[in-house]
Design an enzyme around this catalytic site. Sequence first.
Site, PDB file in Angstrom:
ATOM      1  N   ASN A  21      -4.735  -0.727   1.119  1.00  9.48           N
ATOM      2  CA  ASN A  21      -4.539   0.717   1.341  1.00  9.48           C
ATOM      3  C   ASN A  21      -5.460   1.460   0.372  1.00  9.48           C
ATOM      4  O   ASN A  21      -5.202   1.468  -0.832  1.00  9.48           O
ATOM      5  CB  ASN A  21      -3.057   1.055   1.081  1.00  9.48           C
ATOM      6  CG  ASN A  21      -2.801   2.552   1.045  1.00  9.48           C
ATOM      7  OD1 ASN A  21      -3.621   3.349   1.511  1.00  9.48           O
ATOM      8  ND2 ASN A  21      -1.660   2.944   0.494  1.00  9.48           N
ATOM      9  N   TRP A  22      -6.498   2.050   0.911  1.00  9.59           N
ATOM     10  CA  TRP A  22      -7.495   2.695   0.045  1.00  9.59           C
ATOM     11  C   TRP A  22      -7.060   4.080  -0.443  1.00  9.59           C
ATOM     12  O   TRP A  22      -7.727   4.672  -1.273  1.00  9.59           O
ATOM     13  CB  TRP A  22      -8.828   2.812   0.779  1.00  9.59           C
ATOM     14  CG  TRP A  22      -9.554   1.513   0.924  1.00  9.59           C
ATOM     15  CD1 TRP A  22      -9.175   0.286   0.449  1.00  9.59           C
ATOM     16  CD2 TRP A  22     -10.806   1.301   1.604  1.00  9.59           C
ATOM     17  NE1 TRP A  22     -10.106  -0.662   0.780  1.00  9.59           N
ATOM     18  CE2 TRP A  22     -11.118  -0.074   1.487  1.00  9.59           C
ATOM     19  CE3 TRP A  22     -11.692   2.140   2.295  1.00  9.59           C
ATOM     20  CZ2 TRP A  22     -12.294  -0.616   2.039  1.00  9.59           C
ATOM     21  CZ3 TRP A  22     -12.847   1.591   2.852  1.00  9.59           C
ATOM     22  CH2 TRP A  22     -13.134   0.230   2.719  1.00  9.59           C
ATOM     23  N   LYS A  23      -5.986   4.606   0.125  1.00  9.69           N
ATOM     24  CA  LYS A  23      -5.532   5.953  -0.259  1.00  9.69           C
ATOM     25  C   LYS A  23      -6.708   6.935  -0.142  1.00  9.69           C
ATOM     26  O   LYS A  23      -7.507   6.809   0.774  1.00  9.69           O
ATOM     27  CB  LYS A  23      -4.917   5.922  -1.660  1.00  9.69           C
ATOM     28  CG  LYS A  23      -3.898   4.780  -1.786  1.00  9.69           C
ATOM     29  CD  LYS A  23      -3.078   4.820  -3.028  1.00  9.69           C
ATOM     30  CE  LYS A  23      -2.112   3.627  -3.006  1.00  9.69           C
ATOM     31  NZ  LYS A  23      -1.128   3.676  -4.055  1.00  9.69           N
ATOM     32  N   GLY A  52      -3.084  -1.655  -3.185  1.00  7.77           N
ATOM     33  CA  GLY A  52      -3.735  -0.357  -3.367  1.00  7.77           C
ATOM     34  C   GLY A  52      -4.996  -0.520  -4.204  1.00  7.77           C
ATOM     35  O   GLY A  52      -6.049  -0.924  -3.718  1.00  7.77           O
ATOM     36  N   GLY A  53      -4.874  -0.227  -5.496  1.00  9.29           N
ATOM     37  CA  GLY A  53      -6.026  -0.198  -6.406  1.00  9.29           C
ATOM     38  C   GLY A  53      -6.952  -1.398  -6.294  1.00  9.29           C
ATOM     39  O   GLY A  53      -8.182  -1.252  -6.239  1.00  9.29           O
ATOM     40  N   GLU A  55       3.941   7.467  -1.202  1.00  9.01           N
ATOM     41  CA  GLU A  55       3.270   8.736  -1.548  1.00  9.01           C
ATOM     42  C   GLU A  55       3.502   9.790  -0.463  1.00  9.01           C
ATOM     43  O   GLU A  55       3.613  10.981  -0.754  1.00  9.01           O
ATOM     44  CB  GLU A  55       1.775   8.482  -1.792  1.00  9.01           C
ATOM     45  CG  GLU A  55       1.570   7.804  -3.141  1.00  9.01           C
ATOM     46  CD  GLU A  55       0.437   6.806  -3.191  1.00  9.01           C
ATOM     47  OE1 GLU A  55      -0.501   6.892  -2.379  1.00  9.01           O
ATOM     48  OE2 GLU A  55       0.503   5.908  -4.059  1.00  9.01           O
ATOM     49  N   HIS A  76       4.671   5.571   3.738  1.00  8.69           N
ATOM     50  CA  HIS A  76       4.243   5.115   2.405  1.00  8.69           C
ATOM     51  C   HIS A  76       4.931   5.976   1.341  1.00  8.69           C
ATOM     52  O   HIS A  76       5.175   7.166   1.557  1.00  8.69           O
ATOM     53  CB  HIS A  76       2.717   5.213   2.275  1.00  8.69           C
ATOM     54  CG  HIS A  76       2.234   4.622   0.988  1.00  8.69           C
ATOM     55  ND1 HIS A  76       2.163   5.372  -0.163  1.00  8.69           N
ATOM     56  CD2 HIS A  76       1.859   3.366   0.663  1.00  8.69           C
ATOM     57  CE1 HIS A  76       1.750   4.574  -1.148  1.00  8.69           C
ATOM     58  NE2 HIS A  76       1.546   3.361  -0.669  1.00  8.69           N
ATOM     59  N   GLU A 108       7.812  -1.811  -0.921  1.00  2.00           N
ATOM     60  CA  GLU A 108       7.005  -1.313  -2.040  1.00  2.00           C
ATOM     61  C   GLU A 108       7.903  -0.513  -2.986  1.00  2.00           C
ATOM     62  O   GLU A 108       8.122   0.683  -2.775  1.00  2.00           O
ATOM     63  CB  GLU A 108       5.889  -0.413  -1.525  1.00  2.00           C
ATOM     64  CG  GLU A 108       4.900  -1.112  -0.635  1.00  2.00           C
ATOM     65  CD  GLU A 108       3.546  -0.422  -0.684  1.00  2.00           C
ATOM     66  OE1 GLU A 108       2.569  -1.058  -1.084  1.00  2.00           O
ATOM     67  OE2 GLU A 108       3.475   0.773  -0.361  1.00  2.00           O
ATOM     68  N   SER A 123       1.168  -2.955  -7.376  1.00  2.00           N
ATOM     69  CA  SER A 123       0.411  -3.609  -8.443  1.00  2.00           C
ATOM     70  C   SER A 123       0.082  -5.078  -8.144  1.00  2.00           C
ATOM     71  O   SER A 123       0.128  -5.930  -9.027  1.00  2.00           O
ATOM     72  CB  SER A 123       1.134  -3.471  -9.785  1.00  2.00           C
ATOM     73  OG  SER A 123       1.211  -2.091 -10.138  1.00  2.00           O
ATOM     74  N   GLY A 149       0.883   1.464  -8.458  1.00  2.00           N
ATOM     75  CA  GLY A 149      -0.149   2.064  -9.300  1.00  2.00           C
ATOM     76  C   GLY A 149       0.225   2.105 -10.778  1.00  2.00           C
ATOM     77  O   GLY A 149      -0.402   2.809 -11.563  1.00  2.00           O
TER      78      GLY A 149
HETATM   79  P1  PGA Z   1      -1.095  -0.392  -5.963  1.00  2.00           P
HETATM   80  O1  PGA Z   1      -0.663   0.416  -4.650  1.00  2.00           O
HETATM   81  O2  PGA Z   1      -1.495  -1.781  -5.516  1.00  2.00           O
HETATM   82  O3  PGA Z   1      -2.247   0.378  -6.537  1.00  2.00           O
HETATM   83  O4  PGA Z   1       0.098  -0.445  -6.860  1.00  2.00           O
HETATM   84  C1  PGA Z   1       0.070  -0.192  -3.608  1.00  2.00           C
HETATM   85  C2  PGA Z   1       0.324   0.801  -2.481  1.00  2.00           C
HETATM   86  O5  PGA Z   1       0.559   1.981  -2.752  1.00  2.00           O
HETATM   87  O6  PGA Z   1       0.285   0.446  -1.292  1.00  2.00           O
END
Ligand code: PGA
Length: 250
Positions: free
Chosen positions: A9-11, A234-235, A97, A95, A167, A213, A173
């Site tokens: 997930n590149w956000k 994510g990251g 966020e 998600h 999640e 993470s 993050g």
């Molecule tokens: P993260 O994000 O790997 O940076 O913790 C995961 C996500 O939000 O899908």
Amino acid sequence: MRPKVIAGNWKMHHGPAATRKFFSDFSPRLSGVEPLILIFPPAISLAAAAESRGGRPEISLGIQNLHWEPKGAFTGEHSAGMALAAGARYALVGHSERRHVFGETDAQVERKVAAAIHEGLSPVVCVGETLDERREGRVEEVIVRQLDAALLRVSEDANNAVLVAYEPVWAIGTGETATVHDVADAHGILRRRLREVWGDDFAGEVAILYGGSVKPDNAAELLAVTDVDGVLVGGASLDPESFARIAEAG
Ligand code: PGA
């Protein structure tokens, strides 16, 4: 056995040019039999991703969010049909966020899941508790409520279409990964609930991913946990080398 799912997930990272650069580095790193790889670029980069993934059928694309209406006066939104036309086959829905930064509700998540399935996109339904909810001992209550709401209108024969991602909000993050024990517990709860409400066949087909993470050095351990069918990253999905290392763990 179904292949593991390695999702990125590149956000709000990687516009079209950075997306092309990512794939020119990432695609050649994949070799042999691979897990299913899903990448969720920003919607504006979907077309660039579709053009530049280098003829790799094992890489599928998805949209990070969608609106439940097919079209209309909804400034800034994208429909499931538009995502499909731009190359997406999957859609992240709910998600954390979206839920916690943009105030998305369980009822909206449910409409988005239904719209995705109706248009032929596979929804990846995200659920997860906050730190306060965990401290209050409410993990099961929260994730079961989110799951039930999201899949309210999903019928048993849509099992191939649906994925779930656990999640925990406090692990996204933050560098905090849930322990293997926490992950096994939560995934067990979700699998049991899928079985109870939608039956064994449905529950057996739905891939449940862990996210929060995930990094190259913890991916293999997480992927080995019972009922973990993949990871949502994510990251660490932004860098081709680190995401390819996670894909190798699948
Ligand atoms: P993260 O994000 O790997 O940076 O913790 C995961 C996500 O939000 O899908």
